[in-house]
Design a protein around this motif. Sequence first.
Motif, PDB file in Angstrom:
ATOM      1  N   THR A 192      -9.612  -1.668   0.596  1.00  0.00           N
ATOM      2  CA  THR A 192     -10.310  -0.960   1.685  1.00  0.00           C
ATOM      3  C   THR A 192     -11.635  -0.387   1.190  1.00  0.00           C
ATOM      4  O   THR A 192     -12.655  -0.449   1.893  1.00  0.00           O
ATOM      5  CB  THR A 192      -9.417   0.176   2.221  1.00  0.00           C
TER       6      THR A 192
ATOM      7  N   GLU B 146      -6.035   4.983   0.670  1.00  0.00           N
ATOM      8  CA  GLU B 146      -6.879   3.788   0.749  1.00  0.00           C
ATOM      9  C   GLU B 146      -7.043   3.205  -0.640  1.00  0.00           C
ATOM     10  O   GLU B 146      -7.561   3.854  -1.552  1.00  0.00           O
ATOM     11  CB  GLU B 146      -8.253   4.156   1.327  1.00  0.00           C
TER      12      GLU B 146
ATOM     13  N   HIS C 217       0.842  -1.197   0.000  1.00  0.00           N
ATOM     14  CA  HIS C 217       0.000   0.000   0.000  1.00  0.00           C
ATOM     15  C   HIS C 217       0.875   1.244   0.000  1.00  0.00           C
ATOM     16  O   HIS C 217       2.079   1.164   0.255  1.00  0.00           O
ATOM     17  CB  HIS C 217      -0.910   0.042   1.245  1.00  0.00           C
TER      18      HIS C 217
END
Length: 922
Positions: A807, A803, A798
């Motif tokens: 997510t 996000e 990530h």
Amino acid sequence: MESKTKKLGRKGSTSSTSSSSSSSMMDPLSSVLDGTDPLSLFAATADPLLTATTESARKKWDKDDSSAVGSDFEPWSSKRADILARYTTNEKLSINLCMGSEKGKATTPGSAVSEKVRTRLEELDDLEEGSQKELLNLTQQDYTNRIEELNQSLKDAWASDQKVKALKIVIQCSKLLSDTTVIQFYPSKFVLITDILDTFGKLVYERIFSMCTDNRSSLPDNFTPESVVDTAKETCLNWFFKIASIRELIPRFYVEAAILKCNKFLSKTGISECLPRLTSMIRGIGDPLVAVYARAYLCRVGMEVAPHLKENLNKNFFDFLLTFKQIHGDTVQNQLVVQCVEIPLYLTLYSPAIDWILQCISYRAAEVLLTEMMERCKKLGNNALLLNSVMSAFRAEFIAARSMDFIGMIKECDESGFPKHLLFRSLGRNLALADPPEGDRLQILNEAWKVITKLKSPQDYINCAEIWVEYTCRHFTKREVNTVLADVIKHMTPDRAFEEAYPQLQSIIQKVITYFHDFAVLFSLEKFLPFLDMFQKESVRVEVCKCIMEAFIKHQLEPTKDPVILNALLHVCKTMHDSVNALTLEDEKRMLASLINGFLRMVSFGRDFEQQLSFYVEARSMFCNLEPVLVQLIHSVNQLAMETRKVMKGNHSRKTAAFVRACVAFCFITIPSLTSIFSRLNLYLHSGQIALANQCLSQADAFFKAAISLVPEVPKTINIDGKMRSSETFLLEFLCNFFSTLLIIPDHPEQGVLFLVRGLLNVIQDYTWEDNGDDKVRIYTNVVHLLSAMSQETYIYHVDKVESNDTLYGGDTKFLAETNKLCETLIAQILEHLKNLGKDETLKRQSQLALNLFNSILAHGDLRNNKLNQLAVNLWNLAQRHGYADTKITVKTLEYIKKQSKHPELSHFTDLAARLPLQSRT
């Protein structure tokens, strides 16, 4: 009596008279050679190994030359080019050639050998008595070309076994050294003609040496006369007797000096006995200029064959001193009046010869010799010519230690003769190499500059100033250097005199930046930038700027924000950049861009990031024509954004967020101005990653969309180092990198699921790929890997504070259905391509791609799915069907599957392994 008899016999006596005279008179060659001519005999019985032995002799000659003196002795060859460039003329030259009459007498087989010897001597006499051929109105270049032609003629005559003709050519050329009608060209003439003499001496030595070599043995390096065969000795004597029969002094001296080394074949003391005799012969040359160059040639030959015989070198020089007053005699003065040559110019013609003689004498000599030479100069009334040569010849340490003594002697020299500024120039050269006593340094500079600054000729001034700038930089501060630069500007600006002195001005800049590594000090010199303004010619100005930038990059160890340095170097870099035009070569552009980039990397304003960005914006406007500089600026701005993120630890404030967006905008605006399409693609991707890391999501999307829209513009071939290569390999590499980034990019709320992936796939689908290539399928396989990674509950990496889709969607079934649907479409495309490869000529490609897709399914697919399991088995069988599969790879793959099946969560691999047969190539 002998000479008269020969003339009578040649001019009209009958054959009987000639025969009787030959029997009654003693022929010196016949008596020594006992009726045989070794040159003719040797030519008649040529050894097939002659070429090899000649090469051995040549190596022996070269080895002797190199071992005679050490590497610290400056050879004559290093002075040759400088003399030819310095002593030139615009006057017309002439060459008087004595072309001997071509008699071509036929001899019967029964003729006596002594008749051949007499014929050869007559041919030599013909050379001096034959018809004259005079080449008039030659330019200096024509003269040089003609001498080079004679040199080649000498080699050709020797190669065709016309030894007498070769000797004639050498004698002709040697006679030219007695001609001083264009006196200012004499040093260059000496260089050209002694090249021919050197060639002749080398050829004769190699010829005699080769006679001492046979299949069984050859002469050792340190051979003695006793080991030389009689035939070689006789040939050697024959050459010396031929040369002794030359009537004129100058050609006889030069030709004998050229083969001086051949005395080694006759006796151990031959060279030591010949050198004093040749030295005494020079006393018979009346012209002092011709005589001093004859002494220089003898010293040159002597240093090659007997460097230990220093007493002869000293005798040679002292002979010159005794005859030195001839220079100011009536004969010379009358000659100078006729040729309109001033005495200062005339005296400079002696410099190369005297410098060389003194260099030979001073080589590894004791310091006491310099003291003796200084005393002799004083006795001659501090003769400037001699003083100059002493300073040029002796070691710099000796001269520097007595700098004040030399300055005192220079002051007492007669100004009307050898120019004083040349003496100070020679002294300055020594002081650039060695340091004078510390207490004398300022006084030395003051005394020298008093003379230099009064010079009215800009060329004389700059030639002196160039030398003394180094002394000033070496021992004094910026104050004195600034004063010297101001004086140079004052002298060279009137009438644009600097236009004729660019090489010297460049040399001054080079010396200043060599000693001033602190560029804050350098650019604080008040006169440094005005000095640069004298370089009005663009090509020269650019070279000077390159020199400054190279020094800055080499010596500037720490980043700087000094406004004095930045402003000055921006001006320098701008000068280099503005020189680029449509005709500039790519190599030159690369070099200029490299220097400018080196400067940009050394600029740092610390934590003042806004000032740093402003500097990059200014640099972009200044260097827009050099693409590598724009690329460097984009990388630098991206680095600036990441440094801001690091300082804020990823939590941007309103101010830093705005600053980062400004950095992103800089890159987004700059990238389209690049011409290289792969530079644009990679920078869009890289800048998008930077924007993503700084939570600039909309800006990141803009970068990625721009990259996707650019893919269709990628040409089929690109130029790599001057060669056209397919672009598909580079495009495949870029797309694989892009797919890795697409995993972590969150979907735009208004654009739909996987909008960037779908957009990129559409572009790939429409792109025209090579018909015989598989890159499109490899790309689809990589997209399958990406979709597999996107289907996981948690992604494998990530970006902090961004996000990703794992997510956002949280494993939503609709999202998974979309990825599965897309994946099925891609696999169907891949299988269709495999089906099209079923022809005989493409079966090997089909096998490789099938095994590649099998490995992808094995690594990324859920093989508990029956359809996927069956697809894997089918691909395995397809890869092995036609015997093109690599057996080692298939065996290792099967072993891996069996090993993985032992893990509880992969127990279904056991059934898979049982369904995967191994087929032999047969």
